[in-house]
Design an enzyme around this catalytic site. Structure first.
Site, short mmCIF file in Angstrom:
data_model
loop_
_atom_site.label_atom_id
_atom_site.label_comp_id
_atom_site.label_asym_id
_atom_site.label_seq_id
_atom_site.Cartn_x
_atom_site.Cartn_y
_atom_site.Cartn_z
N ASP A 50 40.87 -33.86 23.50
CA ASP A 50 39.87 -32.81 23.65
C ASP A 50 40.44 -31.63 24.42
OD1 ASP A 50 38.06 -34.31 22.30
OD2 ASP A 50 36.81 -34.83 24.02
N LYS A 72 36.02 -29.94 20.84
CA LYS A 72 34.84 -30.51 21.51
C LYS A 72 34.66 -29.94 22.91
CE LYS A 72 32.65 -32.44 19.46
NZ LYS A 72 31.75 -31.85 18.43
N MET A 185 27.53 -30.17 31.39
CA MET A 185 27.39 -29.15 30.33
C MET A 185 26.09 -28.37 30.48
SD MET A 185 28.68 -31.60 27.21
CE MET A 185 27.56 -32.93 27.71
#
Length: 268
Positions: A50, A72, A185
């Site tokens: 990632d 991602k 996030m």
């Protein structure tokens, strides 16, 4: 490699051709990589990684290994999850040792569970290698204890980036728990999240910590309050990746740093 490390590695699981290891690379600092993940890097034919995997971690891969970028990263163009899974299956069926390397822990908002289910359904042998999850590491490096007697009885890890209504978070229910909330996030949706929590009764002055790029040289830490944290992160140009902690545990940081400052050789 030292003799002690060689002895340790001798007892590790064998990374066989045609197998996939779903491994966590930790929050960034290579020193927080597990020995099992390091063993995977040393043996893998292909490392599918990632965006949040530090370049210093990737540099530990076997010299002959192929590095494949799988993106991602929230808010930026990324491959579809189904394409990544299909690629893992194809590489394994080509009889390669495949290391799927993710930031943090693969099964804490890393879609490791989805990939494991897909590999199992396709008949691909796999192993899950835990990693140090960013939510806990970020708190520790910011001198914020994740749990502390008399302050919190639980810790809530929650995504601040929901893909659809099926994954929608009940912010009102979380606000009523009275326990610290750790957002993954959540930077881009922080204003909306803060408003939802305050609408549910959470104190506008609830302490908040925003830790960006935790454990890395560019790490930044902001201590704020719920009613103004979104505006302050914008004004200070905070960028992802960031972990956001909301709750009384944040207050402990100031006390800990104050006490540590009285002992020059102490590192908090």
């Amino acid at each position: 490699m030292t003799d002690r490390l060689r002895t340790a590695f001798a007892g590790f699981p064998l990374f066989e051709p045609g197998h996939v290891w779903l491994a966590g690379a930790g929050p960034g600092d290579p020193g927080l990589l597990t020995l099992h993940a390091l063993a995977g890097l040393a043996e893998a034919d292909v490392v599918v990684h990632d965006a949040l995997v530090d370049a210093r971690v990737l540099a530990l891969a076997h010299p002959g290994a192929t590095l494949e970028f799988a993106g991602k990263r929230g808010g930026k163009p990324s491959p579809q999850q189904s394409n990544i899974t299909d690629r893992l299956i194809a590489l394994a069926r080509a009889n390669l040792r495949v290391l799927r390397l993710k930031g943090g822990d693969p099964c804490v908002f890393g879609r490791g569970g989805e990939e494991a289910l897909a590999l199992a359904a396709a008949g691909i042998p796999f192993r899950i290698i835990p990693g140090v999850t960013s939510g806990l590491a970020a708190l520790t490096v910011a001198s914020i204890p994740a749990t502390l007697r008399g302050v919190s009885q639980a810790l809530i890890l929650v995504t601040g980036h929901c893909g659809d209504e099926e994954d929608a978070v009940d912010w009102a229910a979380l606000a009523q728990t009275g326990q610290p909330i750790v957002l993954y996030m959540g930077l881009s949706n922080l204003e909306q999240i803060a408003a939802s929590l305050m609408d549910a009764g959470l104190d506008p002055h609830e302490p908040v910590a925003v830790i960006a790029s935790a454990t890395l040289p560019e790490e930044r830490i902001l201590i704020s309050e719920l009613h103004r944290v979104a505006a302050e992160t914008r004004a200070l140009a905070f960028e992802a990746p960031a972990i956001i902690a909301i709750g009384a545990i944040v207050k402990v940081r100031a006390k800990l740093l104050d006490l540590a400052a009285r002992v020059p050789e102490m590192v908090a």
